[in-house]
Write a protein that holds these residues in place. Structure first.
Motif, PDB file in Angstrom:
ATOM      1  N   PRO A  17       0.800  -1.235   0.000  1.00 51.70           N
ATOM      2  CA  PRO A  17       0.000   0.000   0.000  1.00 51.70           C
ATOM      3  C   PRO A  17       0.831   1.283   0.000  1.00 51.70           C
ATOM      4  CG  PRO A  17      -0.297  -1.225   2.045  1.00 51.70           C
ATOM      5  CD  PRO A  17       0.538  -2.066   1.161  1.00 51.70           C
ATOM      6  N   GLU A  18       2.095   1.197   0.379  1.00 55.90           N
ATOM      7  CA  GLU A  18       2.929   2.391   0.427  1.00 55.90           C
ATOM      8  C   GLU A  18       3.728   2.613  -0.848  1.00 55.90           C
ATOM      9  OE1 GLU A  18       5.130   1.626   3.983  1.00 55.90           O
ATOM     10  OE2 GLU A  18       3.540   2.439   5.241  1.00 55.90           O
ATOM     11  N   ILE A  19       3.778   1.592  -1.709  1.00 52.47           N
ATOM     12  CA  ILE A  19       4.567   1.676  -2.943  1.00 52.47           C
ATOM     13  C   ILE A  19       3.675   1.211  -4.093  1.00 52.47           C
ATOM     14  CG2 ILE A  19       6.664   0.919  -4.132  1.00 52.47           C
ATOM     15  CD1 ILE A  19       7.774   0.196  -1.328  1.00 52.47           C
ATOM     16  N   PRO A  20       3.476   2.018  -5.123  1.00 56.35           N
ATOM     17  CA  PRO A  20       2.554   1.643  -6.208  1.00 56.35           C
ATOM     18  C   PRO A  20       3.147   0.647  -7.209  1.00 56.35           C
ATOM     19  CG  PRO A  20       3.484   3.790  -6.664  1.00 56.35           C
ATOM     20  CD  PRO A  20       4.017   3.369  -5.315  1.00 56.35           C
ATOM     21  N   ILE A  21       3.740  -0.424  -6.691  1.00 55.75           N
ATOM     22  CA  ILE A  21       4.305  -1.488  -7.524  1.00 55.75           C
ATOM     23  C   ILE A  21       3.794  -2.804  -6.948  1.00 55.75           C
ATOM     24  CG2 ILE A  21       6.429  -2.597  -8.351  1.00 55.75           C
ATOM     25  CD1 ILE A  21       7.904   0.050  -7.817  1.00 55.75           C
ATOM     26  N   ASN A  22       3.388  -3.732  -7.812  1.00 54.19           N
ATOM     27  CA  ASN A  22       2.890  -5.006  -7.288  1.00 54.19           C
ATOM     28  C   ASN A  22       4.018  -5.775  -6.594  1.00 54.19           C
ATOM     29  OD1 ASN A  22       3.984  -7.230  -9.093  1.00 54.19           O
ATOM     30  ND2 ASN A  22       3.060  -5.884 -10.628  1.00 54.19           N
ATOM     31  N   ILE A  23       3.640  -6.712  -5.722  1.00 55.55           N
ATOM     32  CA  ILE A  23       4.632  -7.393  -4.899  1.00 55.55           C
ATOM     33  C   ILE A  23       5.579  -8.284  -5.699  1.00 55.55           C
ATOM     34  CG2 ILE A  23       3.184  -7.255  -2.836  1.00 55.55           C
ATOM     35  CD1 ILE A  23       2.623 -10.291  -3.199  1.00 55.55           C
ATOM     36  N   VAL A  24       5.161  -8.745  -6.875  1.00 53.20           N
ATOM     37  CA  VAL A  24       6.047  -9.549  -7.722  1.00 53.20           C
ATOM     38  C   VAL A  24       7.134  -8.651  -8.311  1.00 53.20           C
ATOM     39  CG1 VAL A  24       6.195 -10.968  -9.807  1.00 53.20           C
ATOM     40  CG2 VAL A  24       4.278 -11.273  -8.222  1.00 53.20           C
ATOM     41  N   ASP A  25       6.728  -7.542  -8.948  1.00 52.03           N
ATOM     42  CA  ASP A  25       7.709  -6.634  -9.544  1.00 52.03           C
ATOM     43  C   ASP A  25       8.546  -5.919  -8.488  1.00 52.03           C
ATOM     44  OD1 ASP A  25       6.998  -7.338 -12.121  1.00 52.03           O
ATOM     45  OD2 ASP A  25       5.540  -5.709 -12.318  1.00 52.03           O
ATOM     46  N   LEU A  26       8.003  -5.812  -7.274  1.00 51.74           N
ATOM     47  CA  LEU A  26       8.748  -5.201  -6.186  1.00 51.74           C
ATOM     48  C   LEU A  26       9.839  -6.148  -5.670  1.00 51.74           C
ATOM     49  CD1 LEU A  26       8.729  -2.549  -4.611  1.00 51.74           C
ATOM     50  CD2 LEU A  26       7.029  -3.540  -3.085  1.00 51.74           C
ATOM     51  N   GLY A  27       9.717  -7.421  -6.031  1.00 49.66           N
ATOM     52  CA  GLY A  27      10.720  -8.405  -5.626  1.00 49.66           C
ATOM     53  C   GLY A  27      10.476  -8.993  -4.247  1.00 49.66           C
ATOM     54  N   VAL A  78       9.517 -14.424   5.331  1.00 45.78           N
ATOM     55  CA  VAL A  78      10.939 -14.673   5.605  1.00 45.78           C
ATOM     56  C   VAL A  78      11.712 -13.361   5.537  1.00 45.78           C
ATOM     57  CG1 VAL A  78      10.843 -17.050   4.756  1.00 45.78           C
ATOM     58  CG2 VAL A  78      11.434 -15.217   3.183  1.00 45.78           C
ATOM     59  N   TRP A  79      12.861 -13.330   6.185  1.00 49.24           N
ATOM     60  CA  TRP A  79      13.690 -12.118   6.199  1.00 49.24           C
ATOM     61  C   TRP A  79      15.055 -12.349   5.576  1.00 49.24           C
ATOM     62  CZ3 TRP A  79      10.512  -8.444   6.710  1.00 49.24           C
ATOM     63  CH2 TRP A  79       9.389  -8.585   7.526  1.00 49.24           C
ATOM     64  N   GLU A  80      15.317 -13.573   5.120  1.00 54.84           N
ATOM     65  CA  GLU A  80      16.581 -13.885   4.468  1.00 54.84           C
ATOM     66  C   GLU A  80      16.297 -14.436   3.086  1.00 54.84           C
ATOM     67  OE1 GLU A  80      19.699 -13.338   5.483  1.00 54.84           O
ATOM     68  OE2 GLU A  80      18.936 -12.387   7.294  1.00 54.84           O
ATOM     69  N   PRO A  81      16.894 -13.931   2.039  1.00 59.04           N
ATOM     70  CA  PRO A  81      17.765 -12.756   2.068  1.00 59.04           C
ATOM     71  C   PRO A  81      16.948 -11.485   2.297  1.00 59.04           C
ATOM     72  CG  PRO A  81      17.410 -13.427  -0.194  1.00 59.04           C
ATOM     73  CD  PRO A  81      16.721 -14.445   0.682  1.00 59.04           C
ATOM     74  N   PRO A  82      17.560 -10.478   2.910  1.00 57.26           N
ATOM     75  CA  PRO A  82      16.828  -9.235   3.134  1.00 57.26           C
ATOM     76  C   PRO A  82      16.467  -8.558   1.819  1.00 57.26           C
ATOM     77  CG  PRO A  82      19.098  -9.065   3.971  1.00 57.26           C
ATOM     78  CD  PRO A  82      18.918 -10.442   3.414  1.00 57.26           C
ATOM     79  N   TRP A  83      15.296  -7.919   1.808  1.00 54.87           N
ATOM     80  CA  TRP A  83      14.873  -7.190   0.611  1.00 54.87           C
ATOM     81  C   TRP A  83      15.696  -5.913   0.469  1.00 54.87           C
ATOM     82  CZ3 TRP A  83      13.017  -2.306  -0.413  1.00 54.87           C
ATOM     83  CH2 TRP A  83      12.526  -2.103  -1.704  1.00 54.87           C
ATOM     84  N   THR A  84      16.048  -5.594  -0.766  1.00 54.03           N
ATOM     85  CA  THR A  84      16.690  -4.316  -1.083  1.00 54.03           C
ATOM     86  C   THR A  84      16.047  -3.783  -2.356  1.00 54.03           C
ATOM     87  OG1 THR A  84      18.423  -5.239  -2.508  1.00 54.03           O
ATOM     88  CG2 THR A  84      18.911  -5.108  -0.134  1.00 54.03           C
ATOM     89  N   PRO A  85      16.162  -2.490  -2.620  1.00 53.11           N
ATOM     90  CA  PRO A  85      15.591  -1.934  -3.849  1.00 53.11           C
ATOM     91  C   PRO A  85      16.152  -2.571  -5.124  1.00 53.11           C
ATOM     92  CG  PRO A  85      16.068  -0.175  -2.308  1.00 53.11           C
ATOM     93  CD  PRO A  85      16.657  -1.439  -1.725  1.00 53.11           C
ATOM     94  N   ASP A  86      17.288  -3.236  -5.043  1.00 57.10           N
ATOM     95  CA  ASP A  86      17.866  -3.944  -6.200  1.00 57.10           C
ATOM     96  C   ASP A  86      16.947  -5.052  -6.701  1.00 57.10           C
ATOM     97  OD1 ASP A  86      20.099  -2.319  -5.983  1.00 57.10           O
ATOM     98  OD2 ASP A  86      21.293  -3.830  -4.955  1.00 57.10           O
ATOM     99  N   ARG A  87      16.027  -5.516  -5.866  1.00 63.42           N
ATOM    100  CA  ARG A  87      15.123  -6.608  -6.248  1.00 63.42           C
ATOM    101  C   ARG A  87      13.956  -6.122  -7.101  1.00 63.42           C
ATOM    102  NH1 ARG A  87      15.728 -11.530  -4.281  1.00 63.42           N
ATOM    103  NH2 ARG A  87      13.518 -11.920  -4.599  1.00 63.42           N
ATOM    104  N   ILE A  88      13.759  -4.822  -7.215  1.00 59.44           N
ATOM    105  CA  ILE A  88      12.656  -4.285  -8.023  1.00 59.44           C
ATOM    106  C   ILE A  88      12.905  -4.617  -9.487  1.00 59.44           C
ATOM    107  CG2 ILE A  88      11.449  -2.193  -8.771  1.00 59.44           C
ATOM    108  CD1 ILE A  88      12.116  -0.973  -6.037  1.00 59.44           C
ATOM    109  N   SER A  89      11.872  -5.105 -10.153  1.00 62.97           N
ATOM    110  CA  SER A  89      11.958  -5.473 -11.566  1.00 62.97           C
ATOM    111  C   SER A  89      12.457  -4.294 -12.397  1.00 62.97           C
ATOM    112  CB  SER A  89      10.576  -5.912 -12.063  1.00 62.97           C
ATOM    113  OG  SER A  89      10.563  -6.040 -13.453  1.00 62.97           O
ATOM    114  N   LYS A  90      13.264  -4.588 -13.364  1.00 59.35           N
ATOM    115  CA  LYS A  90      13.803  -3.544 -14.251  1.00 59.35           C
ATOM    116  C   LYS A  90      12.710  -2.924 -15.105  1.00 59.35           C
ATOM    117  CE  LYS A  90      17.906  -4.504 -12.804  1.00 59.35           C
ATOM    118  NZ  LYS A  90      17.860  -4.507 -11.371  1.00 59.35           N
ATOM    119  N   ASN A  91      11.522  -3.561 -15.152  1.00 62.03           N
ATOM    120  CA  ASN A  91      10.392  -3.031 -15.927  1.00 62.03           C
ATOM    121  C   ASN A  91       9.715  -1.870 -15.212  1.00 62.03           C
ATOM    122  OD1 ASN A  91      10.795  -5.022 -17.856  1.00 62.03           O
ATOM    123  ND2 ASN A  91       9.453  -6.452 -16.810  1.00 62.03           N
ATOM    124  N   GLU A  92      10.014  -1.697 -13.941  1.00 63.00           N
ATOM    125  CA  GLU A  92       9.345  -0.637 -13.156  1.00 63.00           C
ATOM    126  C   GLU A  92      10.111   0.646 -13.206  1.00 63.00           C
ATOM    127  OE1 GLU A  92       6.275  -0.639 -11.806  1.00 63.00           O
ATOM    128  OE2 GLU A  92       6.174  -2.489 -12.879  1.00 63.00           O
TER     129      GLU A  92
END
Length: 92
Positions: A17-27, A78-92
């Protein structure tokens, strides 16, 4: 028969809800496993203290259980591996 790809397509309709990207493309989705009429989704959140975590997980569960052929969706946070903005799809 429901496939992992079918589940991933439905998960593209779930948003943080805080980021207008779906959870798949958000990584946020790390793994999807379908066995018969059950789906197991392994995912994370952008931060461990995300105040909207319950709403996001309920949304994921409801969307996956709405798939014809899926009776039970289990969402593992899960928290491993930690999420980082690098996981956001290149299509976004």
């Amino acid at each position: 028969m429901v496939t992992e790809e079918d589940v991933m397509e439905v998960l593209k309709k779930c948003y943080d809800p805080e980021i207008p990207i779906n959870i798949v493309d958000l990584g946020l989705v790390y793994d999807v496993n379908v066995e018969g009429d059950r789906a197991h989704i392994k995912m994370t959140l952008t931060t461990p203290g995300c105040p909207m975590y319950a709403m996001i997980l309920d949304n994921v569960r409801q969307k996956v259980e709405s798939i014809d052929g899926i009776k039970k969706a289990e969402v593992e946070l899960v928290w491993e591996p930690p999420w980082t903005p690098d996981r956001i799809s290149k299509n976004e």
